[in-house]
Write a protein that holds these residues in place. Structure first.
Motif, PDB file in Angstrom:
ATOM      1  N   ILE A  58       0.838  -1.207   0.000  1.00 24.67           N
ATOM      2  CA  ILE A  58       0.000   0.000   0.000  1.00 24.67           C
ATOM      3  C   ILE A  58       0.871   1.255   0.000  1.00 24.67           C
ATOM      4  O   ILE A  58       0.550   2.250  -0.649  1.00 24.67           O
ATOM      5  N   CYS A  59       1.989   1.221   0.739  1.00 24.82           N
ATOM      6  CA  CYS A  59       2.891   2.377   0.764  1.00 24.82           C
ATOM      7  C   CYS A  59       3.718   2.479  -0.515  1.00 24.82           C
ATOM      8  O   CYS A  59       4.033   3.571  -0.983  1.00 24.82           O
ATOM      9  N   ALA A  60       4.090   1.329  -1.071  1.00 24.61           N
ATOM     10  CA  ALA A  60       4.971   1.331  -2.240  1.00 24.61           C
ATOM     11  C   ALA A  60       4.288   1.897  -3.473  1.00 24.61           C
ATOM     12  O   ALA A  60       4.923   2.585  -4.283  1.00 24.61           O
ATOM     13  N   ILE A  61       2.990   1.635  -3.623  1.00 25.58           N
ATOM     14  CA  ILE A  61       2.295   2.071  -4.836  1.00 25.58           C
ATOM     15  C   ILE A  61       2.265   3.596  -4.952  1.00 25.58           C
ATOM     16  O   ILE A  61       2.710   4.155  -5.974  1.00 25.58           O
ATOM     17  N   PRO A  62       1.772   4.348  -3.956  1.00 28.70           N
ATOM     18  CA  PRO A  62       1.781   5.810  -4.102  1.00 28.70           C
ATOM     19  C   PRO A  62       3.193   6.394  -4.149  1.00 28.70           C
ATOM     20  O   PRO A  62       3.427   7.396  -4.834  1.00 28.70           O
ATOM     21  N   THR A  63       4.133   5.765  -3.421  1.00 26.28           N
ATOM     22  CA  THR A  63       5.509   6.264  -3.475  1.00 26.28           C
ATOM     23  C   THR A  63       6.057   6.189  -4.888  1.00 26.28           C
ATOM     24  O   THR A  63       6.671   7.140  -5.394  1.00 26.28           O
ATOM     25  N   THR A  64       5.832   5.065  -5.541  1.00 24.77           N
ATOM     26  CA  THR A  64       6.301   4.902  -6.922  1.00 24.77           C
ATOM     27  C   THR A  64       5.631   5.907  -7.853  1.00 24.77           C
ATOM     28  O   THR A  64       6.284   6.522  -8.712  1.00 24.77           O
ATOM     29  N   LEU A  65       4.322   6.098  -7.690  1.00 26.09           N
ATOM     30  CA  LEU A  65       3.592   7.017  -8.559  1.00 26.09           C
ATOM     31  C   LEU A  65       4.075   8.455  -8.389  1.00 26.09           C
ATOM     32  O   LEU A  65       4.274   9.182  -9.376  1.00 26.09           O
ATOM     33  N   PHE A  66       4.271   8.884  -7.132  1.00 31.71           N
ATOM     34  CA  PHE A  66       4.743  10.254  -6.900  1.00 31.71           C
ATOM     35  C   PHE A  66       6.188  10.434  -7.366  1.00 31.71           C
ATOM     36  O   PHE A  66       6.561  11.503  -7.835  1.00 31.71           O
ATOM     37  N   LEU A  67       7.002   9.382  -7.227  1.00 26.64           N
ATOM     38  CA  LEU A  67       8.373   9.456  -7.723  1.00 26.64           C
ATOM     39  C   LEU A  67       8.388   9.624  -9.241  1.00 26.64           C
ATOM     40  O   LEU A  67       9.135  10.446  -9.784  1.00 26.64           O
ATOM     41  N   LEU A  68       7.554   8.857  -9.925  1.00 25.01           N
ATOM     42  CA  LEU A  68       7.466   8.985 -11.382  1.00 25.01           C
ATOM     43  C   LEU A  68       6.948  10.363 -11.781  1.00 25.01           C
ATOM     44  O   LEU A  68       7.403  10.946 -12.775  1.00 25.01           O
ATOM     45  N   LEU A  69       5.994  10.887 -11.011  1.00 27.18           N
ATOM     46  CA  LEU A  69       5.459  12.217 -11.304  1.00 27.18           C
ATOM     47  C   LEU A  69       6.530  13.282 -11.131  1.00 27.18           C
ATOM     48  O   LEU A  69       6.666  14.187 -11.968  1.00 27.18           O
ATOM     49  N   PHE A  70       7.326  13.186 -10.058  1.00 26.58           N
ATOM     50  CA  PHE A  70       8.390  14.168  -9.815  1.00 26.58           C
ATOM     51  C   PHE A  70       9.446  14.089 -10.908  1.00 26.58           C
ATOM     52  O   PHE A  70       9.892  15.114 -11.440  1.00 26.58           O
ATOM     53  N   ARG A  71       9.855  12.883 -11.279  1.00 29.04           N
ATOM     54  CA  ARG A  71      10.855  12.727 -12.342  1.00 29.04           C
ATOM     55  C   ARG A  71      10.318  13.227 -13.672  1.00 29.04           C
ATOM     56  O   ARG A  71      11.056  13.821 -14.463  1.00 29.04           O
ATOM     57  N   SER A  72       9.046  13.002 -13.918  1.00 27.22           N
ATOM     58  CA  SER A  72       8.441  13.514 -15.146  1.00 27.22           C
ATOM     59  C   SER A  72       8.461  15.039 -15.174  1.00 27.22           C
ATOM     60  O   SER A  72       8.702  15.659 -16.213  1.00 27.22           O
ATOM     61  N   GLY A  73       8.237  15.658 -14.000  1.00 29.92           N
ATOM     62  CA  GLY A  73       8.290  17.111 -13.928  1.00 29.92           C
ATOM     63  C   GLY A  73       9.677  17.650 -14.204  1.00 29.92           C
ATOM     64  O   GLY A  73       9.843  18.709 -14.818  1.00 29.92           O
ATOM     65  N   LEU A  74      10.713  16.923 -13.757  1.00 32.09           N
ATOM     66  CA  LEU A  74      12.088  17.351 -14.043  1.00 32.09           C
ATOM     67  C   LEU A  74      12.375  17.331 -15.543  1.00 32.09           C
ATOM     68  O   LEU A  74      13.149  18.143 -16.053  1.00 32.09           O
ATOM     69  N   ARG A  75      11.733  16.435 -16.248  1.00 28.29           N
ATOM     70  CA  ARG A  75      12.006  16.278 -17.680  1.00 28.29           C
ATOM     71  C   ARG A  75      11.143  17.174 -18.563  1.00 28.29           C
ATOM     72  O   ARG A  75      11.335  17.238 -19.769  1.00 28.29           O
ATOM     73  N   GLY A  76      10.192  17.875 -17.980  1.00 28.65           N
ATOM     74  CA  GLY A  76       9.371  18.778 -18.788  1.00 28.65           C
ATOM     75  C   GLY A  76       7.903  18.642 -18.459  1.00 28.65           C
ATOM     76  O   GLY A  76       7.530  18.080 -17.434  1.00 28.65           O
ATOM     77  N   PRO A  77       7.032  19.198 -19.316  1.00 27.82           N
ATOM     78  CA  PRO A  77       7.347  19.793 -20.632  1.00 27.82           C
ATOM     79  C   PRO A  77       7.941  21.186 -20.512  1.00 27.82           C
ATOM     80  O   PRO A  77       7.811  21.857 -19.490  1.00 27.82           O
ATOM     81  N   PHE A  78       8.592  21.623 -21.608  1.00 27.97           N
ATOM     82  CA  PHE A  78       9.177  22.945 -21.689  1.00 27.97           C
ATOM     83  C   PHE A  78       8.509  23.731 -22.816  1.00 27.97           C
ATOM     84  O   PHE A  78       7.932  23.142 -23.728  1.00 27.97           O
ATOM     85  N   GLU A  79       8.593  25.039 -22.693  1.00 28.27           N
ATOM     86  CA  GLU A  79       8.026  25.892 -23.742  1.00 28.27           C
ATOM     87  C   GLU A  79       8.820  25.714 -25.033  1.00 28.27           C
ATOM     88  O   GLU A  79      10.031  25.479 -25.011  1.00 28.27           O
ATOM     89  N   ALA A  80       8.131  25.840 -26.147  1.00 34.76           N
ATOM     90  CA  ALA A  80       8.783  25.684 -27.450  1.00 34.76           C
ATOM     91  C   ALA A  80       9.792  26.790 -27.658  1.00 34.76           C
ATOM     92  O   ALA A  80       9.558  27.958 -27.312  1.00 34.76           O
ATOM     93  N   GLU A  81      10.964  26.443 -28.217  1.00 34.66           N
ATOM     94  CA  GLU A  81      11.977  27.454 -28.496  1.00 34.66           C
ATOM     95  C   GLU A  81      11.571  28.265 -29.727  1.00 34.66           C
ATOM     96  O   GLU A  81      10.972  27.735 -30.652  1.00 34.66           O
ATOM     97  N   PRO A  82      11.917  29.551 -29.709  1.00 34.06           N
ATOM     98  CA  PRO A  82      11.580  30.369 -30.885  1.00 34.06           C
ATOM     99  C   PRO A  82      12.367  29.932 -32.102  1.00 34.06           C
ATOM    100  O   PRO A  82      13.504  29.474 -32.000  1.00 34.06           O
ATOM    101  N   ALA A  83      11.772  30.039 -33.242  1.00 35.69           N
ATOM    102  CA  ALA A  83      12.433  29.624 -34.472  1.00 35.69           C
ATOM    103  C   ALA A  83      13.595  30.563 -34.797  1.00 35.69           C
ATOM    104  O   ALA A  83      13.532  31.735 -34.511  1.00 35.69           O
TER     105      ALA A  83
END
Length: 350
Positions: free
Chosen positions: A325-350
């Motif tokens: 029960i503890c491992a499931i939310p921990t894994t989900l929040f860890l994946l969410l935090f790592r996903s936030g580190l990777r983006g998304p980012f605003e598009a770069e201007p051409a």
């Protein structure tokens, strides 16, 4: 048994999350062993800080004639000056000459690491006295204050490390230490008045966070430009590759290139890839925030579960479901935090 474990976790987790955030944003990550030693040294300076702070504060007692004078003495002599001075010594006398300290941005990473090491042990001491309520309050205020004053000091030391002129180097070192003391002291002084002026500690905190983040972003842009300049020298001047430079060349990636042949100037322009730091979107910051809060809560939950299992061993029929029960939310929040580190980012201007 559960109380010490839970309080310890609530004191440590916020610092580790902030440290992870700073570390993950460095495109040329520092050696983990050196970061760990810097973190532990930051915690260890709590030992000499206490007697020095008590001595300095005793010297200033003669000036304590009212609310503000008392607050200023306690904030600067009893906290800001000794704490920031010893953090500075960790950076100047331990990290300064390490081979891994090879670009200005590294000063920010090591500055934050030493400061958060100190904040972690200080947090444990305060939370042990005040409980979980103090832990939550300090996670939102004191820990970011320590972390970002470390970022600011580290940014100045990072520039000083590579300054060619001795006078400029001294000025940058003095400015880094001075600004850290001033921002730390102002934040503490407002709180220590014990009046309505204590609310002004929040703008002082936001000033440190905003300025520290701006300095970090500026050094990140320089890091990208450094990567571009290294590509320039290899591509145009055909210089041999130095042992320490491959990681720098990888900064930002290398896309299609065009060469400018102006007299006396040789550089490579990365086509459709200007050297700018990607800007996070609101969704990226939302994922980081929710992930960080979730991981903090899960950390406390794990400590609570560990305390129960260690204090009153339960049978496998109960222990296994609780861990799952503890491992499931921990894994989900860890994946969410790592996903936030990777983006998304605003598009770069051409």
């Amino acid at each position: 048994m559960s109380t010490p474990l839970m309080l310890g976790g609530s004191a440590v987790v916020p610092s580790l999350l902030l440290l992870w955030y700073v570390y993950a944003r460095d495109r040329n990550p520092e050696p983990r062993g050196l970061l760990l030693k810097t973190f532990l040294l930051g915690a260890a300076i709590c030992v000499p800080v206490v007697p020095v702070a008590l001595w300095l504060e005793s010297l200033g007692r003669q000036w304590e004639t009212g609310v503000w004078s008392t607050a200023l003495v306690r904030a600067f002599l009893g906290a800001a000056i000794p704490e920031e001075l010893f953090k500075y010594l960790v950076l100047r006398w331990y990290v300064w000459n390490k081979p891994a300290f090879d670009e200005p941005l590294d000063g920010v990473v090591y500055g934050a690491t030493a400061s958060l090491g100190f904040a972690t042990l200080e947090n444990i001491l305060y939370v042990g006295d005040g409980g979980v309520g103090v832990a939550v309050l300090r996670a939102l205020t004191a820990v970011p204050q320590h972390g970002f004053t470390g970022v600011i000091m580290g940014a100045f030391l990072g520039r000083a490390r590579f300054a060619q002129d001795e006078a400029q180097r001294f000025g940058l070192l003095a400015a880094g230490l001075g600004w850290a003391i001033l921002l730390h002291g102002a934040y503490d002084a407002f709180l220590m008045t014990g009046t309505g002026f204590a609310l002004l500690a929040l703008p002082a905190l936001l000033t440190s966070v905003g300025w520290g983040r701006g300095l970090y972003k500026g050094l990140q842009r320089e890091q990208i430009l450094l990567g571009t300049s290294l590509v320039t020298r290899r591509f145009v001047e055909k210089e041999p590759l130095q042992a320490e430079e491959p990681a720098r060349m990888a900064v930002g990636g290398v896309g299609p290139t065009t060469v400018s042949a102006e007299p006396g100037v040789a550089h490579v322009r990365l086509a459709n890839r200007p050297p700018r730091e990607p800007q996070r979107t609101f969704f990226s910051w939302l994922k980081l925030g929710l992930g960080g809060i979730g991981l903090s809560a899960c950390g406390l939950a794990w400590l609570f579960v560990a305390a129960i299992l260690l204090g009153e061993p339960l049978g496998g029929e109960v222990a296994v479901p609780v861990v799952i029960i503890c491992a499931i939310p921990t894994t989900l929040f860890l994946l969410l935090f790592r996903s936030g580190l990777r983006g998304p980012f605003e598009a770069e201007p051409a």
